[in-house]
Design a protein around this motif. Structure first.
Motif, mmCIF file in Angstrom:
data_model
loop_
_atom_site.group_PDB
_atom_site.id
_atom_site.type_symbol
_atom_site.label_atom_id
_atom_site.label_comp_id
_atom_site.label_asym_id
_atom_site.label_seq_id
_atom_site.Cartn_x
_atom_site.Cartn_y
_atom_site.Cartn_z
ATOM 1 N N THR A 22 0.849 -1.206 0.000
ATOM 2 C CA THR A 22 0.000 0.000 0.000
ATOM 3 C C THR A 22 0.879 1.248 0.000
ATOM 4 O OG1 THR A 22 -1.758 -1.145 1.191
ATOM 5 C CG2 THR A 22 -1.786 1.266 1.272
ATOM 6 N N ARG A 25 2.461 1.717 -3.426
ATOM 7 C CA ARG A 25 1.509 2.276 -4.411
ATOM 8 C C ARG A 25 1.242 3.751 -4.128
ATOM 9 N NH1 ARG A 25 -1.131 -3.037 -4.450
ATOM 10 N NH2 ARG A 25 -2.521 -2.390 -2.795
ATOM 11 N N ALA A 26 1.154 4.101 -2.850
ATOM 12 C CA ALA A 26 0.904 5.505 -2.480
ATOM 13 C C ALA A 26 2.064 6.395 -2.934
ATOM 14 C CB ALA A 26 0.708 5.630 -0.976
ATOM 15 N N ASP A 29 1.937 7.167 -6.481
ATOM 16 C CA ASP A 29 0.728 7.889 -6.881
ATOM 17 C C ASP A 29 -0.317 7.006 -7.555
ATOM 18 O OD1 ASP A 29 0.195 10.375 -6.068
ATOM 19 O OD2 ASP A 29 0.805 11.429 -7.884
ATOM 20 N N ILE A 33 -5.216 3.952 -4.421
ATOM 21 C CA ILE A 33 -5.084 4.399 -3.022
ATOM 22 C C ILE A 33 -5.783 5.750 -2.861
ATOM 23 C CG2 ILE A 33 -3.456 4.893 -1.131
ATOM 24 C CD1 ILE A 33 -3.288 2.022 -2.212
ATOM 25 N N GLU A 35 -6.805 9.413 -2.114
ATOM 26 C CA GLU A 35 -5.951 10.583 -2.349
ATOM 27 C C GLU A 35 -5.379 11.140 -1.038
ATOM 28 O OE1 GLU A 35 -6.045 14.968 -4.486
ATOM 29 O OE2 GLU A 35 -7.695 13.576 -4.862
ATOM 30 N N THR A 37 -4.848 9.516 1.774
ATOM 31 C CA THR A 37 -3.846 8.547 2.267
ATOM 32 C C THR A 37 -2.542 8.712 1.494
ATOM 33 O OG1 THR A 37 -5.630 6.991 2.754
ATOM 34 C CG2 THR A 37 -3.392 6.091 2.682
ATOM 35 N N ARG A 38 -2.661 8.819 0.164
ATOM 36 C CA ARG A 38 -1.470 9.028 -0.686
ATOM 37 C C ARG A 38 -0.687 10.251 -0.214
ATOM 38 N NH1 ARG A 38 -3.225 9.645 -6.683
ATOM 39 N NH2 ARG A 38 -5.331 9.294 -5.966
ATOM 40 N N GLN A 42 3.023 10.311 1.418
ATOM 41 C CA GLN A 42 4.067 11.017 0.671
ATOM 42 C C GLN A 42 4.718 12.119 1.523
ATOM 43 O OE1 GLN A 42 2.146 12.320 -2.946
ATOM 44 N NE2 GLN A 42 1.971 10.238 -3.737
#
Length: 343
Positions: A22, A25-26, A29, A33, A35, A37-38, A42
């Motif tokens: 997860t 993937r975050a 981008d 996932i 937005e 959480t991303r 990040q």
């Protein structure tokens, strides 16, 4: 968290109580996932100094985006101009250049090629070393071809290999330089030659000899002396030339460095340039326009060689099964300045 070791994806996953995939993937981008959480992941990754492991990624992708550039020297303007051309064309495409300097050494060239292949370099740009020419051993080049790694010759080449190359027409540049001296009225033209056996040296030498022959002028062996392209290597040969019973009235240097070394000796002998001795170099290095007098020379398009070599590489990796290797020969150009314009 232990600050002495790099932050990993697993560390970030523990912080957010989610799986490492997860987090991965975050950070990439991925739209699957959420937005928010991303963004949170990040921002946290940036805050704790997380860096992606490019080596691991390259092993997964089977691509390293790494290229080798193997050259005999980087002390000359020309080689740095070639590298600049390669960088300008390839860096925006995501490639990193690994610059390897052989100092004209065969074993070092062999070692660099072996290391570049071990590191799964995607392509190699090579200017063959003097010792490789002298030894006649080219197995290390065969291994690059066998690995199907694109090998592009830049400037210095080995003719028996079926591979792409980008070189400069040194022969016609030298011919034009000597012809210019003859047209000005110089009669005894010496040549401070580069190292024997080197393609660029031999092509310039051949241009010199063929031009003298075209104008029915004698080729005097005593007026041809070797240098190693470095400025200091011209000092003793030029002294020898000027102390002859029948000294030359013009000197064609294998490159600008050699011609500048000769210029120093001519001045030390209280001879005038171009009235007593005309001088021409080769390469059109930036300093040649600022010597006193300014140096007539032959321009070699180093940056363009780098750009063309990059194009040949991209053509090869994007090519089909029936891809054909290309040989690009760029013209050299006479640049006339004060050192040869005898009135």
């Amino acid at each position: 968290m232990n600050s002495s070791r790099p932050v990993t994806i697993k560390d970030i996953a523990r912080r957010f109580r989610c799986s490492p995939s997860t987090v991965s993937r975050a950070l990439n981008d991925h739209p699957a996932i959420n937005e928010d959480t991303r963004k949170n992941i990040q921002e946290y990754a940036k805050e704790v100094g997380y860096q992606r492991n490019e080596v691991s990624l390259s092993l997964l992708n089977k691509k390293t985006a790494s290229l080798g550039v193997v050259v005999p020297t980087i002390s000359n303007y020309y080689e740095t101009a070639v590298i600049e051309g390669l960088h300008t064309a390839l860096q925006p495409l995501g490639y990193t250049l690994n610059i390897c300097v052989t100092n004209e050494n065969y074993l070092l060239e062999k070692e660099y090629l072996s290391k570049l292949l071990s590191n799964r370099t995607e392509g190699i740009f090579l200017s063959v070393s003097q010792e490789t020419y002298d030894s006649g051993y080219y197995e290390h080049l065969e291994s690059v071809i066998q690995r199907k790694t694109p090998l592009i010759f830049i400037d210095r080449e080995y003719e028996d290999f079926e591979t792409s190359r980008a070189t400069v027409d040194d022969y016609h540049g030298a011919f034009a330089a000597v012809e210019h001296l003859i047209n000005i009225g110089y009669k005894e033209i010496a040549h401070l030659k580069g190292p024997n056996g080197l393609t660029v040296s031999e092509q310039r030498f051949k241009g010199y000899v063929d031009c003298l022959k075209k104008y029915d002028m004698p080729v005097r062996d005593e007026l041809i002396i070797n240098t190693n392209f470095k400025v200091e290597s011209a000092i003793v040969p030029t002294k020898r030339l000027l102390e002859m019973a029948s000294p030359p009235d013009a000197i064609f240097g294998a490159n600008d460095q050699v011609a500048i070394g000769a210029m120093r000796v001519v001045k030390d002998k209280n001879l005038k340039i171009p009235q007593d001795v005309g001088l021409i170099g080769f390469d059109n290095s930036p300093i040649s326009a600022y010597t006193f007098p300014s140096l007539t020379t032959v321009s070699r398009p180093g940056r363009k060689i780098g750009m063309e070599a990059s194009r040949l590489f991209m053509n090869q990796i994007n090519g089909s099964e029936d891809f054909l290797h290309e040989s690009i020969v760029l013209p050299s150009e006479l640049v006339i300045r004060e050192s040869s314009l005898r009135i």
